[in-house]
Enzyme design. Structure first.
Site, PDB file in Angstrom:
ATOM      1  CE1 TYR A  57      -3.340  -2.711   0.163  1.00  0.00           C
ATOM      2  CE2 TYR A  57      -3.656  -2.282   2.488  1.00  0.00           C
ATOM      3  CZ  TYR A  57      -3.984  -2.977   1.353  1.00  0.00           C
ATOM      4  OH  TYR A  57      -4.977  -3.925   1.402  1.00  0.00           O
ATOM      5  N   PRO A 209     -16.112  -2.843   1.972  1.00  0.00           N
ATOM      6  CG  PRO A 209     -16.316  -2.214   4.219  1.00  0.00           C
ATOM      7  CD  PRO A 209     -15.291  -2.464   3.142  1.00  0.00           C
TER       8      PRO A 209
END
Length: 326
Positions: A57, A209
Site C-alpha cells: 500500500y 465493504p
C-alpha cells in the site's frame, strides 16, 4: 458494541475494523504523514482496535518520495500497540498495469522483516497472504506461517481473496484464523465461503465493504473525485453512468430502512453484514474523521432479520459490475 472473536484465538475486536490503505494508496495523493498519523490515533480514540495495512500500500508524495502505509500505521499505533490487533500482508507487488505475486518462503520472510521494521514492532498479530500465488502450493505457505507463529513473529495468519480449496488445504497444515475477501451488498460472489468459515471457525474480514465508496451515495459522478491523480475509483464500473443509476436504485430501499434507525447509507451497508453474520468484520476506511466516526457507530445499528431479508430480496433481483469482480 459487540466483540468479534478472531478465529479460534483469544483475540477479540470491535465489530468494525479500520482499513488504512486509502491514506497512501489508490485514493488520490497520499495524506501527509503527520496528518495521517493523527487521523489513525484519533480513530483509536473513537474505539477502533483492528488496523489493516499491507506491504504494497504505497503512493507517491508530491516530492517524488514513496509514501509507505506501513510506516504511517507503525508510527501512529506506537502509543497503543499492545491494545490493538495489527494486520499486514505480503506477496503482492504493484507493477503499473498489473500485479505480481510472490509467496515463496524466502520472500515471505524477507517481507515480514521489512514490515516489522516499518511498523516499528517485533510481531504482527495477523499476517496475510495478500493474494494466492499460483507458483506456490498452499501447504508450503501454511508451513512457513506455522514456523513464524512458533518463532513468535506473528500471532496468527490469514489469506486474502482465497477460494475454498486453497483455504481448506492451507488450514489443514496451519489453522487459518481469518480470511480477507472483498464483500459488500454489491460484491457477494464470496458468500459461498460463509458456511466454510463457520464450519472451520474462521473470521471473515470484509474489505471494500462500501464498494469503494459507492454505497455511501456520496459520489454521483466521476467529477466528485477531483483530478483523479493516483485515484483508482473514477475508472471503476460502479462509477459509470449505469453503475451509479443501479446503486441509487438499491440505496432507495436501504435508505428507507435506514431512516427507521437514523442510520446513513454507509452505516446501513455495514450493519447489514454484521447483523447477517456474527463472524464478519468489515474494514471501511476514510481520511475524514466524521466518516470514520460514522462508520464505527454502524457497529451499534441493530437490524431485524426481516430488514436484512428485505435488502437481500432486493439484491437478488440485481446484478452489479464493480471493481474486483462481477
Amino acid at each position: 458494541m459487540k466483540r468479534v472473536r478472531l478465529g479460534k484465538t483469544d483475540m477479540y475486536v470491535n465489530a468494525i475494523g479500520l482499513g488504512c490503505m486509502g491514506l497512501t494508496h489508490a485514493s488520490g495523493l497520499p495524506t501527509p504523514k503527520e496528518e495521517a498519523v493523527e487521523i489513525l490515533r484519533k480513530a483509536h480514540d473513537m474505539g477502533y482496535d483492528f488496523y489493516d495495512t499491507a506491504e504494497c500500500y504505497t503512493g507517491v508524495n508530491p516530492d517524488g518520495s514513496t509514501a509507505y502505509n506501513e510506516e504511517v500505521v507503525g508510527e501512529a499505533v506506537k502509543p497503543f500497540r499492545k491494545d490493538i490487533i495489527l494486520c499486514t500482508k505480503f506477496g503482492v507487488k504493484h507493477m503499473g498495469d498489473h500485479l505480481e505475486f510472490d509467496s515463496s518462503p524466502e520472500t515471505i520472510r524477507k517481507s515480514l522483516e521489512g514490515s516489522l521494521k516499518k511498523l516499528q514492532t517485533d510481531y504482527v498479530d495477523i499476517y496475510y497472504q495478500h493474494r494466492i500465488d499460483p507458483k506456490v502450493e498452499p501447504e508450503v505457505v501454511a508451513g512457513v506461517m506455522k514456523e513464524l507463529i512458533e518463532e513468535g513473529k506473528i500471532k496468527a495468519w490469514g489469506i486474502s481473496e482465497t477460494n475454498e480449496e486453497y483455504l481448506r488445504r492451507a488450514h489443514a497444515v496451519c489453522p487459518v484464523t481469518v480470511i480477507e475477501n472483498r464483500y459488500s451488498m454489491m460484491a457477494r460472489w464470496h458468500e459461498n465461503l460463509m458456511p466454510v468459515c463457520k464450519e472451520l471457525g474462521i473470521t471473515y474480514v470484509a474489505f471494500s465493504p462500501l464498494a469503494n465508496g459507492a454505497l455511501t451515495g456520496a459520489y454521483q459522478s466521476k467529477k466528485a473525485f477531483g483530478s483523479g491523480e493516483q485515484d483508482f475509483r473514477p475508472d471503476m464500473p460502479q462509477y459509470s453512468e449505469e453503475g451509479i443509476k443501479k446503486t441509487n436504485e438499491l440505496l432507495e430501499v436501504v435508505s428507507q430502512i435506514g431512516e427507521k434507525h437514523h442510520a446513513t447509507n454507509a452505516q446501513m451497508s455495514l450493519a447489514w453484514m454484521i447483523n447477517k453474520y456474527d463472524f464478519i468484520i468489515p474494514i471501511p476506511g476514510s481520511r475524514k474523521l466524521d466518516r470514520l466516526q460514522s462508520n464505527f457507530e454502524a457497529g451499534n445499528v441493530e437490524l431485524g432479520q426481516e430488514e436484512v431479508k428485505t435488502i437481500d430480496d432486493k439484491l437478488n433481483t440485481m446484478e452489479f459490475k464493480v471493481f474486483g469482480g462481477h
